[in-house]
Design a protein around this motif. Sequence first.
Motif, mmCIF file in Angstrom:
data_model
loop_
_atom_site.group_PDB
_atom_site.id
_atom_site.type_symbol
_atom_site.label_atom_id
_atom_site.label_comp_id
_atom_site.label_asym_id
_atom_site.label_seq_id
_atom_site.Cartn_x
_atom_site.Cartn_y
_atom_site.Cartn_z
ATOM 1 N N ASP A 75 20.767 -2.415 -36.447
ATOM 2 C CA ASP A 75 19.901 -3.006 -35.341
ATOM 3 C C ASP A 75 19.234 -4.503 -36.134
ATOM 4 O O ASP A 75 18.666 -4.572 -36.970
ATOM 5 N N LYS A 76 19.909 -5.415 -35.527
ATOM 6 C CA LYS A 76 19.502 -6.899 -35.999
ATOM 7 C C LYS A 76 17.656 -7.067 -36.164
ATOM 8 O O LYS A 76 17.385 -7.108 -34.944
ATOM 9 N N ASN A 77 17.263 -7.371 -37.091
ATOM 10 C CA ASN A 77 15.741 -7.524 -36.919
ATOM 11 C C ASN A 77 15.691 -9.086 -37.585
ATOM 12 O O ASN A 77 16.002 -9.314 -38.714
ATOM 13 N N THR A 78 14.904 -9.853 -36.778
ATOM 14 C CA THR A 78 14.531 -11.190 -37.232
ATOM 15 C C THR A 78 14.011 -11.630 -38.261
ATOM 16 O O THR A 78 14.292 -12.351 -38.879
ATOM 17 N N PHE A 79 12.986 -10.622 -38.617
ATOM 18 C CA PHE A 79 12.114 -10.744 -39.870
ATOM 19 C C PHE A 79 13.045 -10.562 -40.852
ATOM 20 O O PHE A 79 13.315 -11.443 -41.867
ATOM 21 N N ALA A 80 13.706 -9.572 -40.896
ATOM 22 C CA ALA A 80 14.606 -9.207 -42.032
ATOM 23 C C ALA A 80 15.833 -10.135 -42.336
ATOM 24 O O ALA A 80 16.117 -10.797 -43.218
ATOM 25 N N SER A 81 16.317 -10.838 -41.212
ATOM 26 C CA SER A 81 17.516 -11.730 -41.279
ATOM 27 C C SER A 81 16.893 -13.219 -41.778
ATOM 28 O O SER A 81 17.550 -13.868 -42.582
ATOM 29 N N PHE A 82 15.608 -13.523 -41.548
ATOM 30 C CA PHE A 82 14.962 -14.708 -42.110
ATOM 31 C C PHE A 82 14.837 -14.410 -43.492
ATOM 32 O O PHE A 82 15.369 -15.567 -44.245
ATOM 33 N N HIS A 83 14.481 -13.479 -44.092
ATOM 34 C CA HIS A 83 14.277 -13.017 -45.464
ATOM 35 C C HIS A 83 15.633 -13.149 -46.375
ATOM 36 O O HIS A 83 15.722 -13.276 -47.369
ATOM 37 N N ILE A 84 16.701 -12.656 -45.362
ATOM 38 C CA ILE A 84 17.999 -12.514 -46.089
ATOM 39 C C ILE A 84 18.430 -13.599 -46.377
ATOM 40 O O ILE A 84 19.371 -14.099 -47.300
ATOM 41 N N ARG A 85 18.486 -14.622 -45.569
ATOM 42 C CA ARG A 85 19.024 -16.039 -45.523
ATOM 43 C C ARG A 85 18.224 -16.562 -46.629
ATOM 44 O O ARG A 85 18.894 -17.355 -47.638
ATOM 45 N N GLN A 86 16.922 -16.412 -46.689
ATOM 46 C CA GLN A 86 16.164 -16.950 -48.016
ATOM 47 C C GLN A 86 16.675 -16.367 -49.530
ATOM 48 O O GLN A 86 16.714 -16.985 -50.130
ATOM 49 N N GLY A 87 16.868 -15.194 -49.417
ATOM 50 C CA GLY A 87 17.252 -14.346 -50.550
ATOM 51 C C GLY A 87 18.606 -14.836 -50.852
ATOM 52 O O GLY A 87 18.866 -14.976 -52.099
ATOM 53 N N GLY B 137 20.159 -17.671 -50.283
ATOM 54 C CA GLY B 137 19.893 -18.964 -50.705
ATOM 55 C C GLY B 137 19.314 -19.067 -52.213
ATOM 56 O O GLY B 137 20.026 -19.715 -53.006
ATOM 57 N N ILE B 138 18.229 -18.146 -52.535
ATOM 58 C CA ILE B 138 17.669 -18.530 -53.968
ATOM 59 C C ILE B 138 18.852 -17.969 -54.911
ATOM 60 O O ILE B 138 18.906 -18.295 -55.845
ATOM 61 N N THR B 139 19.614 -16.857 -54.514
ATOM 62 C CA THR B 139 20.495 -16.033 -55.263
ATOM 63 C C THR B 139 21.569 -17.312 -55.640
ATOM 64 O O THR B 139 22.197 -17.235 -56.812
ATOM 65 N N PRO C 103 9.485 -20.804 -44.738
ATOM 66 C CA PRO C 103 10.311 -21.072 -45.618
ATOM 67 C C PRO C 103 10.128 -21.580 -46.942
ATOM 68 O O PRO C 103 8.926 -21.920 -47.162
ATOM 69 N N MET C 104 10.976 -20.959 -47.967
ATOM 70 C CA MET C 104 10.527 -21.457 -49.520
ATOM 71 C C MET C 104 10.505 -23.172 -49.680
ATOM 72 O O MET C 104 11.124 -23.675 -48.680
ATOM 73 N N PRO C 105 9.477 -23.634 -50.410
ATOM 74 C CA PRO C 105 9.357 -24.983 -50.657
ATOM 75 C C PRO C 105 10.818 -25.605 -51.030
ATOM 76 O O PRO C 105 11.584 -25.007 -51.425
ATOM 77 N N LEU C 106 10.838 -26.811 -50.548
ATOM 78 C CA LEU C 106 12.082 -27.832 -50.868
ATOM 79 C C LEU C 106 13.315 -27.269 -50.260
ATOM 80 O O LEU C 106 14.035 -28.030 -49.362
ATOM 81 N N LEU C 107 13.855 -26.066 -50.462
ATOM 82 C CA LEU C 107 15.058 -25.598 -49.893
ATOM 83 C C LEU C 107 15.065 -24.614 -48.904
ATOM 84 O O LEU C 107 16.370 -24.291 -48.129
ATOM 85 N N GLY C 108 14.094 -23.966 -48.653
ATOM 86 C CA GLY C 108 13.784 -22.905 -47.436
ATOM 87 C C GLY C 108 14.597 -23.301 -46.239
ATOM 88 O O GLY C 108 15.227 -22.457 -45.647
ATOM 89 N N ALA C 109 14.125 -24.714 -45.666
ATOM 90 C CA ALA C 109 14.596 -24.804 -44.436
ATOM 91 C C ALA C 109 16.069 -25.194 -44.293
ATOM 92 O O ALA C 109 16.828 -24.943 -43.344
ATOM 93 N N LEU C 110 16.470 -25.639 -45.459
ATOM 94 C CA LEU C 110 18.137 -25.779 -45.861
ATOM 95 C C LEU C 110 18.799 -24.364 -45.587
ATOM 96 O O LEU C 110 19.668 -24.260 -44.964
ATOM 97 N N PHE C 111 18.134 -23.364 -46.213
ATOM 98 C CA PHE C 111 18.878 -22.071 -46.341
ATOM 99 C C PHE C 111 18.865 -21.638 -44.900
ATOM 100 O O PHE C 111 19.924 -20.910 -44.451
ATOM 101 N N GLN C 112 17.953 -21.751 -44.017
ATOM 102 C CA GLN C 112 18.010 -21.256 -42.980
ATOM 103 C C GLN C 112 19.064 -21.907 -42.118
ATOM 104 O O GLN C 112 19.601 -21.247 -41.097
ATOM 105 N N LYS C 113 19.048 -23.251 -42.470
ATOM 106 C CA LYS C 113 20.197 -24.033 -41.643
ATOM 107 C C LYS C 113 21.753 -23.508 -42.117
ATOM 108 O O LYS C 113 22.531 -23.393 -40.931
#
Length: 108
Positions: free
Chosen positions: A32-44, A46-48, A92-102
């Motif tokens: 079940d695709k969860n938009t909240f989880a998907s957002f944080h998966i992309r952020q996670g 990216g940080i990894t 989104p995280m500062p500096l890179l969060g928006a890029l991770f989402q994209k």
Amino acid sequence: MNNTIEKGKTAAITSYILGIGVFIAMSMNSEDKNTFASFHIRQGLGITLTFISLGLIISNFDSLLISAPMWIFVSVLWSYGIFSAIKGETKPMPLLGALFQKWFSSIS
């Protein structure tokens, strides 16, 4: 909206366990695709990848003056992300969060 956040919170928090956490969270979110989880998966993810990339580059230098700022930078981003997930926010995280989402927009 609150129901979506509560259902996706475990996967969102799990995604910030550097390395393996992103893959665990992706499998948790695969049915079940969860938009909240998907957002944080992309952020996670990216940080990894940022942590690994900076670590590979900085490991060539044997200097605390170079490695300490990397650790501080990654720690600040990681803290921001995990506390955002715990509070149920999608900032989104500062500096890179928006890029991770994209960059990782195909991950949902």
